[in-house]
Design a protein around this motif. Structure first.
Motif, PDB file in Angstrom:
ATOM      1  N   VAL A 136       0.572  -1.351  -0.396  1.00 42.56           N
ATOM      2  CA  VAL A 136      -0.030   0.018   0.072  1.00 42.56           C
ATOM      3  C   VAL A 136       1.021   1.235  -0.485  1.00 42.56           C
ATOM      4  N   SER A 137       2.310   1.278   0.636  1.00 43.50           N
ATOM      5  CA  SER A 137       2.914   2.504   0.866  1.00 43.50           C
ATOM      6  C   SER A 137       3.116   2.920  -0.832  1.00 43.50           C
ATOM      7  N   LYS A 138       3.399   1.595  -1.423  1.00 45.27           N
ATOM      8  CA  LYS A 138       4.189   1.908  -2.606  1.00 45.27           C
ATOM      9  C   LYS A 138       3.214   2.068  -3.698  1.00 45.27           C
ATOM     10  N   LEU A 139       1.570   1.891  -3.537  1.00 45.82           N
ATOM     11  CA  LEU A 139       1.114   2.669  -4.021  1.00 45.82           C
ATOM     12  C   LEU A 139       0.607   4.146  -3.964  1.00 45.82           C
ATOM     13  N   LYS A 140       1.290   4.628  -2.862  1.00 41.89           N
ATOM     14  CA  LYS A 140       0.647   6.256  -2.567  1.00 41.89           C
ATOM     15  C   LYS A 140      -0.859   6.191  -2.773  1.00 41.89           C
ATOM     16  N   ILE A 141      -1.526   5.628  -1.953  1.00 47.76           N
ATOM     17  CA  ILE A 141      -2.573   6.024  -1.071  1.00 47.76           C
ATOM     18  C   ILE A 141      -2.767   7.484  -0.252  1.00 47.76           C
ATOM     19  N   PRO A 142      -3.379   8.104  -0.214  1.00 44.92           N
ATOM     20  CA  PRO A 142      -3.292   9.078   0.497  1.00 44.92           C
ATOM     21  C   PRO A 142      -4.224   8.276   1.537  1.00 44.92           C
ATOM     22  N   SER A 143      -4.100   8.894   3.301  1.00 46.24           N
ATOM     23  CA  SER A 143      -4.060   8.502   4.482  1.00 46.24           C
ATOM     24  C   SER A 143      -5.453   8.869   4.167  1.00 46.24           C
ATOM     25  N   GLY A 144      -6.372   7.839   5.085  1.00 45.87           N
ATOM     26  CA  GLY A 144      -7.821   8.086   4.644  1.00 45.87           C
ATOM     27  C   GLY A 144      -8.672   7.297   4.513  1.00 45.87           C
ATOM     28  N   PHE A 145      -7.963   6.563   2.629  1.00 44.83           N
ATOM     29  CA  PHE A 145      -8.736   6.575   1.871  1.00 44.83           C
ATOM     30  C   PHE A 145      -8.220   5.010   1.049  1.00 44.83           C
ATOM     31  N   LYS A 146      -9.482   4.677   0.564  1.00 41.13           N
ATOM     32  CA  LYS A 146      -9.666   2.836   0.896  1.00 41.13           C
ATOM     33  C   LYS A 146      -9.807   2.370  -0.371  1.00 41.13           C
ATOM     34  N   PRO A 147      -8.988   1.716  -1.136  1.00 38.52           N
ATOM     35  CA  PRO A 147      -9.077   0.786  -2.528  1.00 38.52           C
ATOM     36  C   PRO A 147     -10.207   0.346  -2.410  1.00 38.52           C
ATOM     37  N   LEU A 148     -11.169   0.990  -3.498  1.00 40.55           N
ATOM     38  CA  LEU A 148     -12.368  -0.291  -3.519  1.00 40.55           C
ATOM     39  C   LEU A 148     -12.782  -1.299  -4.650  1.00 40.55           C
ATOM     40  N   ALA A 149     -11.735  -0.662  -5.981  1.00 40.73           N
ATOM     41  CA  ALA A 149     -12.013  -1.444  -7.466  1.00 40.73           C
ATOM     42  C   ALA A 149     -10.412  -1.093  -8.326  1.00 40.73           C
ATOM     43  N   THR A 150     -10.808  -1.760  -9.058  1.00 40.31           N
ATOM     44  CA  THR A 150      -9.405  -1.287  -9.971  1.00 40.31           C
ATOM     45  C   THR A 150     -10.475  -2.169 -10.697  1.00 40.31           C
ATOM     46  N   MET A 151      -9.115  -0.773 -12.282  1.00 42.13           N
ATOM     47  CA  MET A 151      -9.330  -1.659 -13.422  1.00 42.13           C
ATOM     48  C   MET A 151      -7.694  -2.278 -14.091  1.00 42.13           C
ATOM     49  N   ALA A 152      -7.918  -3.153 -14.942  1.00 42.73           N
ATOM     50  CA  ALA A 152      -6.485  -3.072 -15.963  1.00 42.73           C
ATOM     51  C   ALA A 152      -6.726  -2.742 -17.671  1.00 42.73           C
ATOM     52  N   LEU A 153      -5.862  -1.804 -17.852  1.00 38.96           N
ATOM     53  CA  LEU A 153      -5.916  -1.292 -19.062  1.00 38.96           C
ATOM     54  C   LEU A 153      -4.791  -1.895 -19.782  1.00 38.96           C
ATOM     55  N   GLY A 154      -4.939  -2.195 -21.338  1.00 40.67           N
ATOM     56  CA  GLY A 154      -3.619  -2.798 -21.998  1.00 40.67           C
ATOM     57  C   GLY A 154      -4.608  -2.461 -23.687  1.00 40.67           C
TER      58      GLY A 154
END
Length: 175
Positions: A136-154
């Protein structure tokens, strides 16, 4: 491409070419997400992380396999060169609004991606990988935010096929 054509051609791509998408395409896709409807216009409650670093993508893939061992795909992100993570700040008054906002944002992005020839897939499983604080620290998601979903692109390594535009739901119309 017309909107209805983009909807007919949009599909969940599970096989990508190794080539990275162009920066201009990524900017267009992100801008489409930025005009999605967000509850109460609270765009500050949303954070988008774009991962194109192959090392981090491999770590996410490995973390998903470890968190969801019953998944038998060799790569849970299907070899996509780009992963978009949408995170939201929790809202006590409307606890599910972040989920709805995320869905709207990602749907706009997927339609825009299809329109410009970029493949995509909506994914929830990578969120399970984000329990590892180091990752999570590598993703640099700000404090107080929760990852909810993702999308792959290519760029899809599968042929584009138009679907028939039809209602597949049981529908009740009250007049």
């Amino acid at each position: 491409m017309e909107t209805l054509d983009a909807l007919k051609y949009r599909k969940a791509v599970r096989k990508y070419k190794k080539e990275q998408i162009k920066d201009t395409e990524l900017e267009t896709i992100l801008a489409a997400g930025g005009i999605a409807p967000v509850g109460m216009g609270d765009y500050a409650s949303i954070h988008v992380t774009v991962v194109q670093n192959p090392e981090i993508l491999k770590k996410i893939s490995s973390a998903v396999k470890a968190a969801v061992p019953e998944m038998n795909a060799p790569d849970p992100i299907y070899g996509a060169p780009t992963l978009v993570v949408v995170s939201s700040k929790p809202n006590e008054r409307m606890p599910t609004i972040g989920d709805f906002n995320t869905g709207c944002i990602l749907e706009n992005m997927m339609i825009a991606a299809t329109d410009i020839g970029v493949g995509s897939i909506f994914m929830l499983l990578p969120v399970f990988a984000f329990t590892d604080p180091l990752l999570v620290s590598k993703l640099k998601i700000p404090s107080g935010f929760k990852p909810l979903a993702t999308m792959a692109l290519g760029y899809s390594d599968e042929p584009a096929v138009s679907k028939e535009l039809k209602n597949k739901f049981e529908t009740t119309i009250l007049r």
